[in-house]
Motif scaffolding. Structure first.
Motif, PDB file in Angstrom:
ATOM      1  N   TYR A 125      20.143 -68.593 -16.020  1.00  0.00           N
ATOM      2  CA  TYR A 125      19.193 -67.561 -16.456  1.00  0.00           C
ATOM      3  C   TYR A 125      19.906 -66.387 -17.111  1.00  0.00           C
ATOM      4  N   SER A 159      14.054 -58.241 -16.073  1.00  0.00           N
ATOM      5  CA  SER A 159      12.958 -59.196 -16.277  1.00  0.00           C
ATOM      6  C   SER A 159      11.646 -58.420 -16.319  1.00  0.00           C
ATOM      7  N   ILE A 206      13.106 -68.792 -15.899  1.00  0.00           N
ATOM      8  CA  ILE A 206      14.560 -68.670 -16.039  1.00  0.00           C
ATOM      9  C   ILE A 206      15.049 -69.096 -17.417  1.00  0.00           C
ATOM     10  N   ASN A 207      14.163 -69.598 -18.254  1.00  0.00           N
ATOM     11  CA  ASN A 207      14.542 -69.953 -19.623  1.00  0.00           C
ATOM     12  C   ASN A 207      14.245 -68.834 -20.608  1.00  0.00           C
ATOM     13  N   LEU A 242      15.117 -64.906 -20.814  1.00  0.00           N
ATOM     14  CA  LEU A 242      15.684 -63.633 -20.396  1.00  0.00           C
ATOM     15  C   LEU A 242      15.166 -62.537 -21.322  1.00  0.00           C
TER      16      LEU A 242
END
Length: 351
Positions: free
Chosen positions: A47, A135, A162-163, A165
């Protein structure tokens, strides 16, 4: 440019940053996290670090008054590099500072992650690095799990993808006096409220040194030859390799780069030169990166880029031809009887 196959995530602190204009607050964790789950560590590495594999531009911390110590992010990061026991304390200071400049009403609230990495590679050298990430975008995720004779379906409403950022930077523990090497990511649109990450929080400027200039212009020229030329000209792979070899010869033999000299000596065709200059300008506009028309050539950058300048002509799965010199000694043709292409290679003796 940035690789992390041997990187280690050694410490992580998480804080919550609200928006002052929306009367939101910040929430600081009392201590850093002790992550023992190796799978979770691997997911976090993917990530945090994965998006930086495609980052080419390198920045440095700066301050308008030319005193780096007045740059708050630089100051807190330096404290961590100087004394690792102060990691969490300075992560809290970074969170407070970010909250202090999060005053635009459209800035989204989110989690701030401050991480310490070991063994991250940049430009062929391995260094420790501090990562600062935020995030902001949350998504809903479905979860399917076995249940008795079938499956149960549930969801996670405010989850982090998590793909994707949103914002991040990596500060490498090298060249401190010049403002460190810093790589940055900001997926938010370049609006007034978005640039606060790079301009107000981090205060970064492009590292416009000879290494960066050399690396950029070589990369732009390589992409021009391998990608753009096919769209405009009927050019063979052998001719492409020759253009790449001539450019590499130029960078290895010259002490300084001059755009006009390079164009005439390497490309040598007015139409091709105009196309290359236009390609270079489009790159500068797209990536907001200026490449000077003249600068001293960095030998380290040439050595690094040379790995990507391939001079191998691959013919099906039968032959590889390495082309290093005069392209006039290789001819391409077509055999009508065999209905196959062929290359004719001239040489004086075998070695």
């Amino acid at each position: 440019m940035i690789y992390f196959p041997e990187a280690i995530l050694s410490e992580t602190s998480i804080h919550r940053i609200g928006n002052q204009a929306q009367d939101e607050f910040y929430v600081l964790s009392e201590q850093s996290m002790d992550i023992q789950d190796e799978q979770l560590k691997n997911l976090l590495m993917r990530y945090f670090l994965g998006p930086f594999e495609k980052v080419n531009e390198i920045y440095r911390f700066f301050h308008p008054n030319e005193d780096l110590n007045l740059n708050e992010a630089f100051h807190f990061v330096s404290q961590i590099f100087d004394d690792g026991t102060k990691f969490h304390e300075n992560s809290q200071q970074l969170a407070k500072f970010l909250y202090g400049i999060s005053s635009h009403p459209k800035i989204k609230a989110g989690e701030l992650y401050v991480c310490y990495f070991e063994n991250v590679q940049i430009e062929g050298e391995v260094h420790d690095a501090i990562g600062i990430f935020k995030s902001e975008t949350k998504e809903a995720y479905l979860k399917v799990s076995p249940e008795q004779a079938g499956f149960a379906l549930s969801y996670e409403q405010e989850a982090v993808n998590i793909n994707k950022l949103d914002k991040g930077c990596l500060i490498f523990n090298t060249e401190k006096e010049e403002g460190y090497k810093v790589a940055v990511i900001d997926q938010t649109n370049k609006s007034a409220e978005a640039v606060y990450w790079k301009d107000d929080f981090l205060k970064l400027k492009v590292r416009n040194d000879n290494y960066n200039q050399t690396s950029n212009v070589m990369g732009v020229y390589k992409n021009f030859v391998t990608e753009k030329l096919d769209q405009e000209y009927d050019i063979t792979k052998a001719d492409k390799i020759d253009l790449l070899n001539r450019s590499m010869k130029y960078f290895k033999e010259k002490e300084s780069f001059d755009l006009e000299e390079f164009s005439q000596e390497v490309i040598g065709n007015e139409e091709g030169i105009a196309s290359f200059k236009n390609f270079k300008k489009n790159y500068e506009d797209e990536f907001d990166t200026a490449i000077a028309d003249s600068f001293d050539i960095s030998g380290a950058a040439v050595k690094k880029q040379a790995r990507a300048f391939k001079s191998v002509l691959k013919l099906d799965k039968n032959f590889h031809i390495y082309i290093h010199g005069n392209k006039e000694l290789i001819e391409k043709g077509f055999d009508e009887d065999k209905s196959m292409n062929y290359y004719k290679v001239y040489f004086k003796e075998e070695e």
